[in-house]
Motif scaffolding. Structure first.
Motif, short mmCIF file in Angstrom:
data_model
loop_
_atom_site.label_atom_id
_atom_site.label_comp_id
_atom_site.label_asym_id
_atom_site.label_seq_id
_atom_site.Cartn_x
_atom_site.Cartn_y
_atom_site.Cartn_z
N ASP A 123 39.13 64.48 20.04
CA ASP A 123 38.09 63.49 19.79
C ASP A 123 36.66 64.04 19.88
OD1 ASP A 123 39.90 61.29 19.50
OD2 ASP A 123 40.19 61.31 21.67
N ASN A 124 36.35 64.86 20.89
CA ASN A 124 34.95 65.21 21.17
C ASN A 124 34.49 66.49 20.48
OD1 ASN A 124 35.65 63.16 22.92
ND2 ASN A 124 34.39 63.92 24.60
N ASP A 194 33.63 59.68 25.52
CA ASP A 194 33.16 60.37 24.34
C ASP A 194 31.81 61.04 24.63
OD1 ASP A 194 31.25 58.35 24.30
OD2 ASP A 194 32.16 57.28 22.61
N ASP A 195 31.14 61.52 23.58
CA ASP A 195 29.89 62.26 23.76
C ASP A 195 28.78 61.38 24.35
OD1 ASP A 195 31.07 64.51 22.82
OD2 ASP A 195 30.36 64.28 20.77
N ALA A 210 39.67 65.95 24.56
CA ALA A 210 38.30 66.21 24.12
C ALA A 210 38.18 67.55 23.43
CB ALA A 210 37.35 66.15 25.31
#
Length: 816
Positions: A123-124, A194-195, A210
């Motif tokens: 995801d990240n 998340d970010d 991530a």
């Protein structure tokens, strides 16, 4: 999502993992004498289940015990805080501690050849990840799990969550480490932040992370400069963990030695926004003159004061302390000051716990916490040249370079004479390399470069890499001890002009001049010279090299080196020609270049038309023939694509076959088979691709595809009907089509019912059956006659490609 039953199954597997640790705990308080610990350390080499993590010349495995202290070491340690105590960032792993989280970063062992791989959604940091499937075991342990089982509160920093939630998996079959940061289990309620530090709902029931990094522990692998890993510095986590299977004395089932550096952390205020080899990634912090970049190395001092502290330590703490004196610590992440990272337990080949720590040893008042940051020093690992075995001589001479920090370069260490690299360098040990002196004149500085030139394309700061543009420990400083003077070599003089010779892969170059030279002795004999060639590329067979006499003057004799060779692949190659005479004089030249071209492909196909029938395979036929000017090519060198230029049925077959060879070429043919769907004349286009780039297109072969025949198979019959009543659907004809792939839409019918009808008669074509060579059909019709009598039916059939059939075998007897 995980249900309650699944959680209990995981808990049962977790308990099974811990049963084997009980025997270890029974000996957990056994003590070893300092002499025994020392003996074990000398005899054993630290491994994970018998395999080393990274090669011996990797920086993680580098012995830095003799490296000099950095000039600003004292200021840096003072900035960190000399009184800050060392903190072992791990504990034991005991399932009896039901609700307690694991303390440390656990790792999992799998058999990668049999464990199913799972796709993990990144995801990240997908752009800085290795996006490959991961062999996740069913009982996978994550950082932040409970000692008694999985923590399903998810990765993140809210109450009861798993924190960084690292997942470390080592594939023992292939020695590959899968390291993931910010992992989300399928049952976790939210995704890792998340970010923007937001935990989004986890709704897909899949594994997420991530970041993902895959390390091949059998090779020296590094991240792309500027790219992160599961660790902030872009480093492997597994390679830097303190593990009980290493640090337990032999009497307690361990290896009794740690032979690699350990991972440690510092607060943000102690770290610069830079990285130094072997790290590849920086963090956004405020720079300071006494801060350290990520990847920096600390070493526990080896002096009377520190050794006195170590000598009072329990055995496990002693082993770790000695490792920090020899291999040191590598700064891997932002965190608490002087926290060294370990795993809470070691596992065996079946991923069951085999060793755990004696926390009464590690956390004793005289254990590791007895050490402070003031006991450590920052080391400088840049190569140092302190002397040369010879300070003058001719090119081709082998000399020994003496100095420090010649290891840990992961195979990327160069010796330069001025700006010219030595063509042959040999590692002896951390303080010695040998090198063959390259061509040159005058006095030059000999420097040792640890690392390669590599540009950071990711970091926003151009100065992120401390030794930019070198990714490594850097280049040695020039000193008077590193000067080398080339001796006058009037006897042999290189006179080779810069020349480029053309050749073709797989074909002998024939005799070519590789070098020319003069000897100051006009009466020199041919037998006085020896010549050898490093061809600079893969060659086939045994090249030929010889020295030939050219002529002489009153003061010199002229000579040339001739040779012939067969290169296996196209490319541009620069042979290194080495010449020596019986008096010890030598020279080396690289003035001749051989440009090897890809062998030409030539179409030799004879125009041919094959006859076939729609819907039937053509059988295997020759689609094209060609020659490759490389007489050494093989079937695997070629790939083929065929455009059949018509609709084909099923999957056509195509292959390349070597037919024969000559001294200058390989003769090949392309064979194939297909089944065309429709009648017509088709000319396929055959494209041949050579592995080295040559291509060939041929379209000389044609297929004349005939329309498949229609055959009347109707059995003569007289059908009964009533005047003014519909007959209902009855069979008025049957026939076969020699095309086994025909469809009902291929046919049209015209029916003459033989008498007056009312309304609109209907008809349809219905498939009866198929074989490999034909299809069988029936014509079904419905009609209403207006008169009494016997009427003959004429059925006219036609298929889409023009084939026709007339059937007159059915009659209707119509009564009132």
């Amino acid at each position: 999502m995980f249900g309650r039953d699944h959680v209990w199954q995981c808990f049962s597997r977790w308990l099974a993992r811990h049963r084997s640790q009980q025997a270890v705990r029974r000996n957990a308080h056994t003590m070893c004498t300092p002499a025994e610990v020392l003996e074990q350390r000398q005899l054993l080499s630290s491994t994970l289940l018998g395999q080393s993590l990274f090669p011996a010349d990797n920086p993680w495995n580098q012995d830095i015990s003799q490296a000099p202290v950095a000039a600003n070491s004292a200021a840096i340690i003072s900035h960190i805080g000399s009184s800050i105590r060392l903190h072992p960032d791990w504990g034991e792993d005991n399932p009896a501690n039901t609700g307690d989280p694991l303390y440390g970063i656990p790792y999992n062992v799998v058999h990668g050849n049999s464990t199913p791989k799972i796709n993990v959604i990144i995801d990240n940091y997908p752009d800085e990840s290795d996006l490959v499937a991961v062999p996740i075991p069913s009982q996978a342990v994550l950082e932040g799990d409970y000692q008694s089982g999985p923590n399903l509160n998810g990765g993140g920093y809210l109450a009861n969550q798993r924190g960084d939630s690292h997942l470390i998996i080592w594939d023992q079959d292939n020695s590959i480490a899968y390291e993931l940061y910010g992992v989300t289990r399928p049952a976790d309620p939210t995704l890792f932040p998340d970010d923007n530090d937001v935990e989004l709902p986890h709704t897909d029931g899949l594994w997420h992370a991530a970041q993902e990094t895959v390390w091949n522990m059998k090779t020296n692998t590094f991240r792309t400069l500027g790219a992160t890993s599961a660790d902030a510095a872009g480093l492997s986590i597994l390679a830097g963990l303190a593990r009980p299977d290493e640090a337990l004395p032999v009497s307690q089932g361990g290896q009794g030695a740690i032979t690699h550096a350990l991972r440690f952390t510092l607060p943000r205020g102690d770290v610069n926004p830079q990285y130094v080899y072997p790290a590849s990634h920086k963090v956004s912090v405020t720079a300071g003159s006494t801060n350290l970049p990520l990847g920096s190395r600390l070493r526990l001092a080896n002096n009377a004061t520190v050794n006195a502290v170590i000598n009072t330590m329990p055995p496990q703490s002693q082993i770790i302390a000695r490792a920090m004196q020899k291999y040191g610590l590598i700064l891997a992440d932002i965190g608490s000051a002087m926290y060294i990272t370990g795993t809470s337990a070691s596992v065996d080949a079946n991923n069951q716990i085999s060793q755990t720590w004696n926390v009464n040893d590690i956390f004793a008042s005289n254990g590791l916490k007895a050490l402070t940051a003031g006991n450590f020093e920052v080391v400088d690992l840049r190569p140092i040249v302190t002397g040369l075995s010879a300070t003058s001589g001719a090119a081709g001479t082998t000399i020994t370079i003496t100095g420090q920090n010649f290891s840990g370069a992961a195979g990327h260490l160069s010796v330069l004479f001025g700006t010219t690299p030595a063509t042959t360098v040999t590692y002896v040990n951390d303080t010695q390399w040998t090198a063959v002196v390259p061509a040159g004149t005058g006095t030059v500085s000999v420097t040792v470069q640890s690392g390669v030139k590599e540009t950071d394309q990711i970091s926003s700061s151009p100065n992120a890499n401390v030794n930019a543009p070198i990714f490594g420990y850097g280049t040695s400083v020039v000193t008077t001890a590193s000067q080398y003077t080339y001796a006058s070599s009037a006897d042999l003089v290189n006179t080779t002009p810069k020349t480029t010779v053309s050749a073709v892969e797989g074909i002998n170059t024939g005799s070519i001049t590789l070098a020319t030279f003069t000897d100051a002795d006009p009466s020199a004999l041919l037998s006085a010279f020896k010549a050898s060639v490093i061809w600079g590329g893969t060659v086939v067979g045994s090249p030929v090299v010889s020295v030939a006499y050219v002529g002489k003057t009153g003061t010199t004799s002229q000579w040339k080196v001739v040779g012939s060779v067969v290169y296996a692949k196209p490319g541009t190659y620069v042979p290194t020609v080495k010449i020596s005479d019986s008096d010890g004089n030598s020279l080396q030249t690289t003035d001749t270049t051989i440009r090897v071209q890809d062998a030409v492909l030539t179409d030799t196909t004879v125009a041919t038309t094959y006859a076939t029938t729609e819907g039937r395979t053509t059988g295997t036929v020759v689609l094209a023939t060609f020659t490759d000017a490389n007489p050494l090519s093989t079937n695997s060198d070629f790939s083929v694509k065929v455009n059949w230029n018509g609709t084909v049925i099923g999957t056509p077959t195509v292959s390349v076959i070597v037919v024969s060879r000559t001294a200058t070429a390989t003769l090949c043919k392309v064979t194939g088979s297909a089944a065309y769907a429709n009648a017509g004349l088709y000319r396929p286009t055959v494209s041949v691709f050579d592995v080295d780039g040559s291509t060939l297109t041929s379209s000389k072969t044609s297929f004349k595809v005939a329309d498949a025949a229609l055959t009347d198979t109707t059995v003569a019959a007289t059908l009964q009907a009533k005047r003014l009543l519909a007959t209902g659907n009855v069979v008025v004809a049957t026939f076969s089509d020699a095309n086994p792939y025909a469809s009902s839409s291929d046919f049209t019918a015209t029916i003459n019912w033989g008498g007056a009808t009312t309304g609109t008669p209907t008809w349809s074509v219905v498939l009866v059956s198929r074989t490999t060579s034909s299809s069988t059909w029936k014509v079904v019709g419905n009609v209403t006659y207006t008169a009494v009598g016997t009427f003959a039916v004429t059925v006219n059939m036609a298929d889409v490609d023009g084939m026709k059939l007339v059937s007159k075998r059915i009659k209707f007897q119509v009564t009132g």
